[in-house]
Design a protein around this motif. Structure first.
Motif, PDB file in Angstrom:
ATOM      1  N   GLY A   4      29.327  44.742  50.194  1.00  0.00           N
ATOM      2  CA  GLY A   4      28.169  44.396  51.015  1.00  0.00           C
ATOM      3  C   GLY A   4      27.035  43.773  50.221  1.00  0.00           C
ATOM      4  N   LEU A   5      26.827  44.216  48.998  1.00  0.00           N
ATOM      5  CA  LEU A   5      25.679  43.744  48.218  1.00  0.00           C
ATOM      6  C   LEU A   5      25.935  42.370  47.598  1.00  0.00           C
ATOM      7  N   THR A   6      27.092  42.189  46.990  1.00  0.00           N
ATOM      8  CA  THR A   6      27.295  40.995  46.169  1.00  0.00           C
ATOM      9  C   THR A   6      28.155  39.918  46.823  1.00  0.00           C
TER      10      THR A   6
ATOM     11  N   PHE B 223      21.893  47.560  31.885  1.00  0.00           N
ATOM     12  CA  PHE B 223      21.465  47.282  33.252  1.00  0.00           C
ATOM     13  C   PHE B 223      20.480  48.330  33.753  1.00  0.00           C
ATOM     14  N   LYS B 224      20.647  49.534  33.267  1.00  0.00           N
ATOM     15  CA  LYS B 224      19.778  50.622  33.715  1.00  0.00           C
ATOM     16  C   LYS B 224      18.313  50.268  33.437  1.00  0.00           C
ATOM     17  N   ALA B 225      18.092  49.576  32.300  1.00  0.00           N
ATOM     18  CA  ALA B 225      16.728  49.206  31.920  1.00  0.00           C
ATOM     19  C   ALA B 225      16.101  48.262  32.952  1.00  0.00           C
ATOM     20  N   VAL B 226      16.924  47.391  33.567  1.00  0.00           N
ATOM     21  CA  VAL B 226      16.392  46.483  34.594  1.00  0.00           C
ATOM     22  C   VAL B 226      15.850  47.297  35.761  1.00  0.00           C
ATOM     23  N   ASN B 227      16.664  48.244  36.224  1.00  0.00           N
ATOM     24  CA  ASN B 227      16.232  49.119  37.324  1.00  0.00           C
ATOM     25  C   ASN B 227      14.969  49.881  36.938  1.00  0.00           C
ATOM     26  N   ASP B 228      15.002  50.435  35.731  1.00  0.00           N
ATOM     27  CA  ASP B 228      13.905  51.318  35.311  1.00  0.00           C
ATOM     28  C   ASP B 228      12.616  50.535  35.088  1.00  0.00           C
TER      29      ASP B 228
ATOM     30  N   SER C  27      12.636  47.030  38.994  1.00  0.00           N
ATOM     31  CA  SER C  27      12.836  47.847  40.200  1.00  0.00           C
ATOM     32  C   SER C  27      14.299  47.787  40.582  1.00  0.00           C
ATOM     33  N   HIS C  28      14.678  48.652  41.511  1.00  0.00           N
ATOM     34  CA  HIS C  28      16.045  48.625  42.021  1.00  0.00           C
ATOM     35  C   HIS C  28      16.320  47.320  42.744  1.00  0.00           C
ATOM     36  N   ALA C  29      15.284  46.798  43.432  1.00  0.00           N
ATOM     37  CA  ALA C  29      15.473  45.545  44.179  1.00  0.00           C
ATOM     38  C   ALA C  29      15.815  44.418  43.210  1.00  0.00           C
TER      39      ALA C  29
ATOM     40  N   GLY D 114      17.161  44.880  40.305  1.00  0.00           N
ATOM     41  CA  GLY D 114      18.513  45.238  39.850  1.00  0.00           C
ATOM     42  C   GLY D 114      19.563  44.691  40.810  1.00  0.00           C
ATOM     43  N   ASP D 115      19.302  44.868  42.106  1.00  0.00           N
ATOM     44  CA  ASP D 115      20.256  44.361  43.108  1.00  0.00           C
ATOM     45  C   ASP D 115      20.389  42.839  43.022  1.00  0.00           C
ATOM     46  N   SER D 116      19.252  42.145  42.823  1.00  0.00           N
ATOM     47  CA  SER D 116      19.310  40.677  42.731  1.00  0.00           C
ATOM     48  C   SER D 116      20.129  40.254  41.517  1.00  0.00           C
ATOM     49  N   VAL D 117      19.981  41.004  40.419  1.00  0.00           N
ATOM     50  CA  VAL D 117      20.751  40.680  39.224  1.00  0.00           C
ATOM     51  C   VAL D 117      22.244  40.841  39.510  1.00  0.00           C
ATOM     52  N   LEU D 118      22.589  41.926  40.230  1.00  0.00           N
ATOM     53  CA  LEU D 118      24.006  42.147  40.566  1.00  0.00           C
ATOM     54  C   LEU D 118      24.551  40.981  41.384  1.00  0.00           C
ATOM     55  N   ARG D 119      23.721  40.524  42.372  1.00  0.00           N
ATOM     56  CA  ARG D 119      24.163  39.389  43.194  1.00  0.00           C
ATOM     57  C   ARG D 119      24.315  38.137  42.336  1.00  0.00           C
TER      58      ARG D 119
ATOM     59  N   GLY E  32      32.559  48.760  40.803  1.00  0.00           N
ATOM     60  CA  GLY E  32      31.679  49.901  41.060  1.00  0.00           C
ATOM     61  C   GLY E  32      30.380  49.606  40.346  1.00  0.00           C
ATOM     62  N   GLY E  33      29.261  50.215  40.773  1.00  0.00           N
ATOM     63  CA  GLY E  33      27.981  50.068  40.066  1.00  0.00           C
ATOM     64  C   GLY E  33      27.736  48.674  39.543  1.00  0.00           C
ATOM     65  N   GLU E  34      27.650  48.533  38.229  1.00  0.00           N
ATOM     66  CA  GLU E  34      27.379  47.225  37.629  1.00  0.00           C
ATOM     67  C   GLU E  34      28.607  46.731  36.876  1.00  0.00           C
TER      68      GLU E  34
ATOM     69  N   ILE F 245      34.409  43.771  33.409  1.00  0.00           N
ATOM     70  CA  ILE F 245      33.098  43.267  32.994  1.00  0.00           C
ATOM     71  C   ILE F 245      32.022  44.296  33.292  1.00  0.00           C
ATOM     72  N   ASP F 246      31.127  44.520  32.352  1.00  0.00           N
ATOM     73  CA  ASP F 246      30.038  45.479  32.563  1.00  0.00           C
ATOM     74  C   ASP F 246      28.732  44.829  32.107  1.00  0.00           C
ATOM     75  N   ILE F 247      27.722  44.908  32.972  1.00  0.00           N
ATOM     76  CA  ILE F 247      26.431  44.318  32.620  1.00  0.00           C
ATOM     77  C   ILE F 247      25.784  45.171  31.522  1.00  0.00           C
TER      78      ILE F 247
ATOM     79  N   GLY G 109      28.463  45.906  19.812  1.00  0.00           N
ATOM     80  CA  GLY G 109      27.113  45.363  19.922  1.00  0.00           C
ATOM     81  C   GLY G 109      26.816  44.660  21.240  1.00  0.00           C
ATOM     82  N   LYS G 110      27.702  44.726  22.209  1.00  0.00           N
ATOM     83  CA  LYS G 110      27.504  44.161  23.558  1.00  0.00           C
ATOM     84  C   LYS G 110      27.464  42.631  23.539  1.00  0.00           C
ATOM     85  N   ASN G 111      27.344  42.018  24.730  1.00  0.00           N
ATOM     86  CA  ASN G 111      27.333  40.556  24.905  1.00  0.00           C
ATOM     87  C   ASN G 111      28.488  39.927  24.132  1.00  0.00           C
TER      88      ASN G 111
HETATM   89  P1  GH3 Z   1      25.520  49.687  28.932  1.00  0.00           P
HETATM   90  O1  GH3 Z   1      24.996  48.467  28.261  1.00  0.00           O
HETATM   91  O2  GH3 Z   1      26.044  50.679  27.972  1.00  0.00           O
HETATM   92  O3  GH3 Z   1      26.499  49.347  30.001  1.00  0.00           O
HETATM   93  O4  GH3 Z   1      24.258  50.370  29.623  1.00  0.00           O
HETATM   94  P2  GH3 Z   1      23.851  50.322  31.134  1.00  0.00           P
HETATM   95  O5  GH3 Z   1      22.411  50.682  31.236  1.00  0.00           O
HETATM   96  O6  GH3 Z   1      24.232  49.033  31.756  1.00  0.00           O
HETATM   97  O7  GH3 Z   1      24.821  51.362  31.757  1.00  0.00           O
HETATM   98  P3  GH3 Z   1      24.609  52.693  32.554  1.00  0.00           P
HETATM   99  O8  GH3 Z   1      25.983  53.073  32.979  1.00  0.00           O
HETATM  100  O9  GH3 Z   1      23.821  53.687  31.748  1.00  0.00           O
HETATM  101  O10 GH3 Z   1      23.759  52.324  33.794  1.00  0.00           O
HETATM  102  C1  GH3 Z   1      24.266  51.633  34.876  1.00  0.00           C
HETATM  103  C2  GH3 Z   1      23.190  51.590  35.915  1.00  0.00           C
HETATM  104  O11 GH3 Z   1      23.582  50.816  37.039  1.00  0.00           O
HETATM  105  C3  GH3 Z   1      22.811  52.926  36.438  1.00  0.00           C
HETATM  106  C4  GH3 Z   1      22.734  52.755  37.937  1.00  0.00           C
HETATM  107  O12 GH3 Z   1      21.515  53.250  38.425  1.00  0.00           O
HETATM  108  C5  GH3 Z   1      22.796  51.258  38.111  1.00  0.00           C
HETATM  109  N1  GH3 Z   1      23.405  50.851  39.366  1.00  0.00           N
HETATM  110  C6  GH3 Z   1      24.641  51.149  39.827  1.00  0.00           C
HETATM  111  N2  GH3 Z   1      24.832  50.589  41.052  1.00  0.00           N
HETATM  112  C7  GH3 Z   1      23.693  49.918  41.379  1.00  0.00           C
HETATM  113  C8  GH3 Z   1      23.266  49.153  42.516  1.00  0.00           C
HETATM  114  O13 GH3 Z   1      24.001  48.958  43.498  1.00  0.00           O
HETATM  115  N3  GH3 Z   1      22.018  48.609  42.467  1.00  0.00           N
HETATM  116  C9  GH3 Z   1      21.193  48.798  41.415  1.00  0.00           C
HETATM  117  N4  GH3 Z   1      19.990  48.232  41.447  1.00  0.00           N
HETATM  118  N5  GH3 Z   1      21.552  49.538  40.350  1.00  0.00           N
HETATM  119  C10 GH3 Z   1      22.785  50.092  40.315  1.00  0.00           C
END
Ligand code: GH3
Ligand code: MG
Ligand code: MG
Length: 600
Positions: free
Chosen positions: A440-442, A478-483, A486-488, A490-495, A515-517, A473-475, A594-596
């Motif tokens: 639904g999101l992406t 990504f948690k830092a973007v949300n933190d 904002s989550h919004a 974060g969602d745009s980045v996922l899209r 799942g997640g990111e 693939i794992d972003i 070291g990521k990327n």
């Molecule tokens: P790493 O480089 O090791 O992957 O660190 P990371 O921060 O990307 O990984 P971590 O697994 O610690 O965090 C993933 C985050 O993704 C935590 C969770 O809140 C966020 N996330 C998961 N699903 C969604 C979503 O649908 N929307 C948003 N905005 N955030 C999401």
């Protein structure tokens, strides 16, 4: 056992409280030979007490009670003798028709005596008999009446039992939301009176209803707690069912090893209780696990063996679902024609057994197969049937499913508007199809679709001797973007990442949100070296993107990638899941390094 599973969707089962009421009004008081009322009550009470351990003796006691009650015209004794006879006959799975008429007769007598506890017991049994005959509407009426009586009598444990049984019928009528409500209430009441076993059953059944909805997290929570509850009881049948359900939960979560461990425990327990039905359900789940691990011939052997046992036992409850699993397995082996013929059988059975939830799944699979065969009209027909059947369930599901239900309603309105109706409906249905496959999101494929396509694509590659690769693939961070933002954002980045992935690989590749990111890209007919090159292209595309244009202050987003491949010249035992696990290991190395970066 005081509970019996009457409604078991492969391979777990809702378990029903067959007869909760207290064992008649009097304890065994004397061995008097006179046909006194006390003696008759004592015979009825004893019959109830030994109904499970020695059902035939219980039946003999009922017969004795009945004869004595008739000789002194003791109506109440006669009513209980009839009721307990019916209960024993049900336990022995004798003629349900005769059993039902006995319960109805006893119900009339108990009502004339204004014996409300007896009336509740009779209604409970009547509901259970209706369930066994697939008369689910009648079953819910009886269980609701029993519930009202037990509320008036302040019989809390009885209410917990009635709510459990009501939930079973509601689930069969595809009212999953209401079933969950009833089970939650049943659980609360069981806890209130400290009935750990009843709490365990409510939790087991809650877990199973969530499994129906492909929702493993709440299922895992309830089943985990049920396992704790069950350890303080001696109910090994319940423990077996909980392990089987936990296995299915772990399977949905992609944890095949954990699923197998639960099945091993379930198998030991089923062998200990000697319940062939439970053993067959374990075998069925084994088949599902083998299938998920890509060992399709082994899965087929398990499923066929389970089907043969079900037919021998005349256990129709999960036969249709077993046929569906077998058809799915055949389809994964690209045997479309036999798969469709099994689905035809499954549909007829599910309809005869009033199992709309099973019928819905059958239609969904049939729709996928017809689509793959290039028959869109048949595919669409099954897809519509699926959505019509799923309608009541979707109200209780999560956000994406609410969207589906709303879209379906719009599609149904369109149908009524004659001329443009057909065109509009087809467009809407296509949208629904997208929704069930899309995240639904992406907007890329969702996990369900990936889980369906992964073994198929993999098997296809293997059959034709082509290489097969996938990228995990794992972003990064990504948690830092949300933190920080904002989550919004974060969602745009996922899209944004999803779009970049889609546009940077071939049209024949499948991009899915894992799942997640995390995302997965399936690359059929692609060898390791080419897959690594594609993955690097994806990584660079994300790195080069102008992320600050999405949100001021957003730092460059990067991704880490692990690539897994199967080479036709290599290991023949390797499964699709092994390739996925290899990619996951490479992803871990990329993060460690070291990521990327891309590893493979
Ligand atoms: P790493 O480089 O090791 O992957 O660190 P990371 O921060 O990307 O990984 P971590 O697994 O610690 O965090 C993933 C985050 O993704 C935590 C969770 O809140 C966020 N996330 C998961 N699903 C969604 C979503 O649908 N929307 C948003 N905005 N955030 C999401
Ligand atoms: Mg992650
Ligand atoms: Mg991450």
């Amino acid at each position: 056992m005081g509970w019996r599973s009457i409604d078991r969707r492969a391979p777990g089962a809702l378990r029903e409280n067959r007869g909760h009421a207290p064992p008649g009004p009097h304890p065994l008081t004397s061995a008097a030979l006179q046909p006194t009322q006390e003696r008759i009550d004592a015979l009825n009470a004893e019959a109830y007490a030994c109904r499970h351990e020695d059902t035939r003796r219980a039946l003999a006691l009922c017969r004795q009670a009945s004869a004595l009650a008739q000789s002194i015209d003791y109506v109440r004794g006669q009513a209980y003798a009839l009721l307990r006879t019916a209960l024993c006959e049900f336990i022995l799975a004798r003629d349900h028709e005769r059993c039902k008429s006995r319960v109805q007769h006893s119900l009339t007598l108990l009502r004339s005596l204004a014996d409300r506890a007896g009336e509740a017991e009779a209604l409970n049994l009547l509901g259970t008999v209706h369930s066994a005959r697939a008369e689910h509407d009648d079953a819910t009426v009886a269980h609701r009446q029993a519930l009202v009586l037990r509320q008036a009598l302040n019989d809390v444990a009885g209410q917990a039992g009635s709510l459990n049984n009501l939930a079973i019928s509601l689930r069969r009528l595809a009212h999953q939301g209401e079933a969950v409500d009833c089970l939650r209430q049943s659980l609360a009441l069981a806890q209130q009176v400290g009935d750990v076993r009843a709490a365990g059953y409510a939790r087991l059944n809650l877990g199973l209803v969530f499994l129906d909805q492909d929702d493993p997290e709440p299922a895992a929570e309830h089943l985990g707690q049920a396992l704790i509850d069950v350890h303080s009881t001696t109910d090994r049948a319940l423990e077996c069912s909980v392990h089987t359900a936990l296995a299915r939960t772990r399977l949905l979560q992609g944890e095949c090893d954990a699923a197998q461990r639960h099945l091993q425990q379930a198998r030991v327990l089923a062998l200990a209780t000697g319940d062939i039905g439970d053993l067959t359900r374990v075998q069925l789940a084994w088949g599902e696990v083998e299938q998920a691990m890509g060992r399709l011939p082994a899965a087929e052997a398990q499923l066929r063996a389970a089907l043969a046992t079900l037919r021998r036992l005349q256990d129709r409850e999960i036969e249709a679902d077993t046929l569906r699993l077998l058809a799915h397995n055949l389809w994964l082996q690209n045997q479309a024609a036999p798969a469709l013929s099994l689905l035809g059988e499954a549909l007829a059975l599910a309809t005869a057994q009033a199992q709309p939830n099973v019928a819905a799944q059958v239609h969904r699979l049939a729709s996928d197969i017809h689509e793959a065969l290039g028959d869109p009209a048949a595919s669409l027909r099954h897809f519509r049937a699926y959505h019509v059947l799923m309608q009541p369930q979707q109200r209780s599901q999560r956000e994406t499913n609410r969207q589906l239900a709303a879209a379906l309603e719009a599609a149904q309105q369109a149908e009524r508007r004659k001329d443009e109706a057909l065109v509009a409906l087809e467009r809407q249905t296509e949208q629904l199809r997208q929704l069930t496959r899309e995240d639904g999101l992406t907007g890329v494929a969702n996990r369900r679709w990936l889980d369906l396509q992964l073994p198929r694509e993999y098997e296809r590659s293997r059959r034709f001797g082509h290489a097969f690769s996938l990228a995990m693939i794992d972003i990064d961070d990504f948690k830092a973007v949300n933190d920080r933002l904002s989550h919004a954002v974060g969602d745009s980045v996922l899209r944004g990442v999803a779009q970049l992935l889609r546009h940077s690989c071939r049209g024949s590749d499948l991009v899915a949100r894992y799942g997640g990111e995390e995302f997965v890209v399936l690359m059929a007919e692609t060898a390791a070296a080419d897959a690594l090159r594609t993955a690097e292209k994806l990584r660079r595309a994300v790195q080069a993107h102008d992320w600050a244009s999405l949100h001021p202050g957003l730092p460059a987003v990067t991704i880490s990638i692990g690539v897994g491949s199967w080479d036709p010249a290599a290991d023949s035992e390797c499964t699709a899941r092994d390739v996925l696990a290899a990619a996951d290991r490479q992803l871990y190395l990329a993060k460690q390094g070291g990521k990327n970066r891309t590893c493979g």
